[in-house]
Design a protein around this motif. Sequence first.
Motif, PDB file in Angstrom:
ATOM      1  N   VAL A 192      -7.477  29.580  -8.120  1.00  0.00           N
ATOM      2  CA  VAL A 192      -6.247  30.608  -7.640  1.00  0.00           C
ATOM      3  C   VAL A 192      -5.258  29.950  -7.516  1.00  0.00           C
ATOM      4  N   LEU A 193      -4.024  31.582  -7.685  1.00  0.00           N
ATOM      5  CA  LEU A 193      -3.204  31.013  -7.403  1.00  0.00           C
ATOM      6  C   LEU A 193      -1.963  32.325  -6.528  1.00  0.00           C
ATOM      7  N   LEU A 194      -1.476  31.858  -5.457  1.00  0.00           N
ATOM      8  CA  LEU A 194      -1.666  33.178  -4.666  1.00  0.00           C
ATOM      9  C   LEU A 194      -0.128  33.277  -4.992  1.00  0.00           C
ATOM     10  N   VAL A 195       0.597  34.754  -5.000  1.00  0.00           N
ATOM     11  CA  VAL A 195       2.091  34.756  -5.312  1.00  0.00           C
ATOM     12  C   VAL A 195       2.538  34.659  -4.061  1.00  0.00           C
ATOM     13  N   ASN A 196       3.494  34.122  -3.251  1.00  0.00           N
ATOM     14  CA  ASN A 196       4.409  33.814  -2.139  1.00  0.00           C
ATOM     15  C   ASN A 196       6.034  34.934  -2.721  1.00  0.00           C
ATOM     16  N   PHE A 197       5.589  35.714  -2.281  1.00  0.00           N
ATOM     17  CA  PHE A 197       6.666  36.914  -1.302  1.00  0.00           C
ATOM     18  C   PHE A 197       7.960  36.294  -0.670  1.00  0.00           C
ATOM     19  N   GLU A 207       4.403  35.523   3.429  1.00  0.00           N
ATOM     20  CA  GLU A 207       4.212  33.819   2.484  1.00  0.00           C
ATOM     21  C   GLU A 207       3.173  32.736   4.078  1.00  0.00           C
ATOM     22  N   LEU A 208       3.882  33.353   5.018  1.00  0.00           N
ATOM     23  CA  LEU A 208       2.794  32.747   6.413  1.00  0.00           C
ATOM     24  C   LEU A 208       1.038  33.989   6.687  1.00  0.00           C
ATOM     25  N   TYR A 209       1.265  35.142   5.899  1.00  0.00           N
ATOM     26  CA  TYR A 209      -0.077  35.497   5.778  1.00  0.00           C
ATOM     27  C   TYR A 209      -1.293  34.471   4.488  1.00  0.00           C
ATOM     28  N   CYS A 210      -0.203  34.582   3.717  1.00  0.00           N
ATOM     29  CA  CYS A 210      -1.252  33.466   2.344  1.00  0.00           C
ATOM     30  C   CYS A 210      -1.425  32.463   2.763  1.00  0.00           C
ATOM     31  N   LEU A 211      -1.206  31.717   4.022  1.00  0.00           N
ATOM     32  CA  LEU A 211      -0.724  30.597   4.060  1.00  0.00           C
ATOM     33  C   LEU A 211      -2.278  30.844   4.489  1.00  0.00           C
ATOM     34  N   GLY A 212      -2.468  31.835   5.590  1.00  0.00           N
ATOM     35  CA  GLY A 212      -3.803  32.236   6.329  1.00  0.00           C
ATOM     36  C   GLY A 212      -5.046  32.073   5.139  1.00  0.00           C
ATOM     37  N   LEU A 213      -4.414  33.276   3.780  1.00  0.00           N
ATOM     38  CA  LEU A 213      -6.188  33.250   2.377  1.00  0.00           C
ATOM     39  C   LEU A 213      -6.034  31.689   2.220  1.00  0.00           C
ATOM     40  N   TYR A 268       2.526  29.406  -4.283  1.00  0.00           N
ATOM     41  CA  TYR A 268       3.632  29.238  -5.261  1.00  0.00           C
ATOM     42  C   TYR A 268       4.374  28.823  -3.882  1.00  0.00           C
ATOM     43  N   PRO A 269       5.036  27.937  -4.676  1.00  0.00           N
ATOM     44  CA  PRO A 269       6.202  27.005  -2.770  1.00  0.00           C
ATOM     45  C   PRO A 269       7.179  28.078  -2.492  1.00  0.00           C
ATOM     46  N   LYS A 284      10.889  34.624  -8.686  1.00  0.00           N
ATOM     47  CA  LYS A 284      10.565  36.253  -9.422  1.00  0.00           C
ATOM     48  C   LYS A 284       8.881  35.868  -9.793  1.00  0.00           C
ATOM     49  N   MET A 285       8.151  37.818  -9.241  1.00  0.00           N
ATOM     50  CA  MET A 285       6.692  37.207  -9.877  1.00  0.00           C
ATOM     51  C   MET A 285       7.084  36.941 -11.443  1.00  0.00           C
ATOM     52  N   LYS A 286       7.777  37.185 -12.601  1.00  0.00           N
ATOM     53  CA  LYS A 286       7.848  36.931 -13.643  1.00  0.00           C
ATOM     54  C   LYS A 286       7.146  34.888 -14.104  1.00  0.00           C
ATOM     55  N   LYS A 287       8.146  35.215 -13.385  1.00  0.00           N
ATOM     56  CA  LYS A 287       8.024  33.553 -13.225  1.00  0.00           C
ATOM     57  C   LYS A 287       6.701  32.595 -12.217  1.00  0.00           C
ATOM     58  N   GLN A 288       6.869  33.285 -11.578  1.00  0.00           N
ATOM     59  CA  GLN A 288       5.110  32.597 -10.129  1.00  0.00           C
ATOM     60  C   GLN A 288       4.024  33.453 -11.683  1.00  0.00           C
ATOM     61  N   MET A 289       3.808  34.676 -12.255  1.00  0.00           N
ATOM     62  CA  MET A 289       3.075  34.280 -13.521  1.00  0.00           C
ATOM     63  C   MET A 289       3.043  33.414 -14.597  1.00  0.00           C
TER      64      MET A 289
END
Lengths: 455, 455
Positions: B367-372, B377-383, B397-398, B402-407
């Motif tokens: 799994v990769l979680l997208v970083n906004f 970001e903090l919420y995703c650290l919990g997930l 993603y650290p 941009k979304m495109k780059k993360q995908m």
Amino acid sequence: MAVQKPSIPKGTRDFNPTEMARRNYIFDTIKKHFKRYGFSAIETPAMENLSTLLGKYGEEGDKLLFKILNSGDFLSNVSDPYLAEKNSQKLTSQISEKGLRYDLTVPFARFVVQHRNELVFPFKRYQIQPVWRADRPQKGRYREFYQCDADMIGSDSLLNEVELVQMIDDVFSELNISVIIKLNNRKILSGIAEFVGEADKIVDITVAIDKLDKIGLEGVNREMLEKGISAEAIEKLQPIILLQGSNSYKLVQLKTILETSTTGLQGLDEMNTILRYLEHLKVNNEVELDLTLARGLNYYTGTIFEVKAAQVQIGSITGGGRYDNLTGIFGMPDVSGVGISFGADRIYDVLHETNAFPSTTNDDVTVLLVNFGGDEELYCLGLLRELRNAGINSELYPENAKMKKQMKYADDKKIPFVIVAGDEEMKNGHIAVKNMTTGEQKTMSMQEFIQSFTQ
Amino acid sequence: MAVQKPSIPKGTRDFNPTEMARRNYIFDTIKKHFKRYGFSAIETPAMENLSTLLGKYGEEGDKLLFKILNSGDFLSNVSDPYLAEKNSQKLTSQISEKGLRYDLTVPFARFVVQHRNELVFPFKRYQIQPVWRADRPQKGRYREFYQCDADMIGSDSLLNEVELVQMIDDVFSELNISVIIKLNNRKILSGIAEFVGEADKIVDITVAIDKLDKIGLEGVNREMLEKGISAEAIEKLQPIILLQGSNSYKLVQLKTILETSTTGLQGLDEMNTILRYLEHLKVNNEVELDLTLARGLNYYTGTIFEVKAAQVQIGSITGGGRYDNLTGIFGMPDVSGVGISFGADRIYDVLHETNAFPSTTNDDVTVLLVNFGGDEELYCLGLLRELRNAGINSELYPENAKMKKQMKYADDKKIPFVIVAGDEEMKNGHIAVKNMTTGEQKTMSMQEFIQSFTQ
């Protein structure tokens, strides 16, 4: 051929099955968390070109490299003057072009640059392999030992430092080792050196301060004096070296100390960010901002990590940090990375001292079938096949030896179950199972026995 | 420091994550069966004393050992005459005392004798480690490569040979490689040499015959003539070299050929016993009695094994045999052992050529979680923590890129799931899951997502 009494080179070790099971317990635990955090494995050769290794580990480092003698007629191209002088140092580069790796970080940097077009960045790799150093062997210091490294390269995000702290916390929680995770920052150290007026002596200052645990404050101050650091600077350093209290308290103090240092404030900002993230996340072990932490290597440019066992007196058991230009040496500058290295041998010593190794491992043989020879032996070969197909590690004693001898074998190898399937059992289609731990004996079908495992 | 173009020594290799996953697939399969058959792991140092290694691998062997230069002032104790003569060979022993292991069998013998009082006999060990040889590098021939060995020492029971054949069969069945398991016996070869009247030329005869596949019958006969084997003897050997038919047929023919050779009949008896056991057990692959099989090493005294891939033209992919006196060199005579060695690199090449590597492995990040950035970001650290606690290899993603780059990152790393938990998802307590393989997008709770894995 004359008999040779067998031995191995000093500083190296053999590992028997029990030791292997314990070492693998450590490696497997670390590996599991490496993967859990999204790191992928790579391996590099034991032999690197000497040109890759020389000059990367400080003055002493080159002397500690193991060098490989060129094959064939290695003297054919050497300069006669060097030979005549018996100059070992000058001759080395003429008779040796390869050396054994000294750590996993320089090979990693070489790997990243060499394969840059094949890799996905940010690149997260783990590497668990042995390294070699011609150190003087002593307790806890070997000439061949494993390193367990995880590095991320191609991102300067501090989230990576946060992830590494969490990974350290997870590994040691699982191993049941209580630790103190110490953090510092090279920029903070630079700021401190500026503050005391000795900005260009940061290395001497930090090398001395890093020895606080070993030589005490007087020893540290004496060393700084010897290195030409002014008495006033040393005076200004005292309250910083002795700074106690919570991380928040230290951060507040540092804000004042570093207020005129741009670099120092940058480091403080990084530390603040990391500690704030960690407050939001559940960390089992203690995280401590330790201003005396420097570690030996020169390539750290930001965060510095060190992990100490809370209940055992031993050197650091994990270390690492942020480096902004490791790959520059190999032609790929300005790529930032951060990584940590678990000291598997020290961890082994801690687990040994705290008696925290699990009592059994998956490696063990679970069943020994007794061998009666003849038809019974053939029958048991069939039972052996059933056990193995069911995923149970099993063996049949290789000869029709006396029962006593076969039972002793099971006992010595700590095999938990011995199965007897002789004449009578063959007729009934049953097996007699002896539990070697409890001494209990029971008759049952092979199916029952197998099911008791897969439940 | 000047920029160095990164490279590694010839004959060595780096392994990237994809290659590592494939290599580990091979090692893990072999290891699983080693353990299933009751073998336990040991490890020995990369460096052995040169005295342990020299003279064990034939004339050519010593030249192919990598030698380690002594540390410090290695020229201080050398003889001036050797230096003056520029005699590389004589100088070696004065400037080098250690070498890299050439195989795992000699270290194993050294280990057994050195630790004889700690081991349980019969001792069954497996060892998977790299070895080093200064061979001329070519396709399939490396200077650093892994060996996967399993040996049993301290029992002369032929059941051990039978077990090894079954283990080979299990390993290659699981790897989906169709093989021919070839057997021969050194005593049978001795008997054949006696039969043709050249008992003392067994080595020359078998070395020549072993090349049948490579140089053909004419080449084999020519070589034997060159080695001084009589024309009559060569004539008598022809029908034996060309013997075809079932194993039973060959055994019948051998009974006649070997009838005046005690050693030959002993070998025949051993072969008969092994083949009879195997008839009772289910073996998936073909087992062939091959009278031309000799293999290079001189220490085999009984059964000889070699495994060939049935559908791929490549050298042997596993080999081994029985040895009655390996530990004698180190002071423990008359201990019989038998072992095999899997050639992991050749097996890799076969799997590559037949496209038989599994498409996924456990090593992959799932799994990769997208970083906004910010609160998301903090919420995703919990997930992230939830996913990892459930045993799912995941990363965030650290950076807030941009979304495109993360995908693209997820795509390049072949991460099968991307989770988006932005502003909206945070409010609903849901996550948006994109399946990167199918392209499908679905909204669900984290709990649902996790459950879909543990089902």
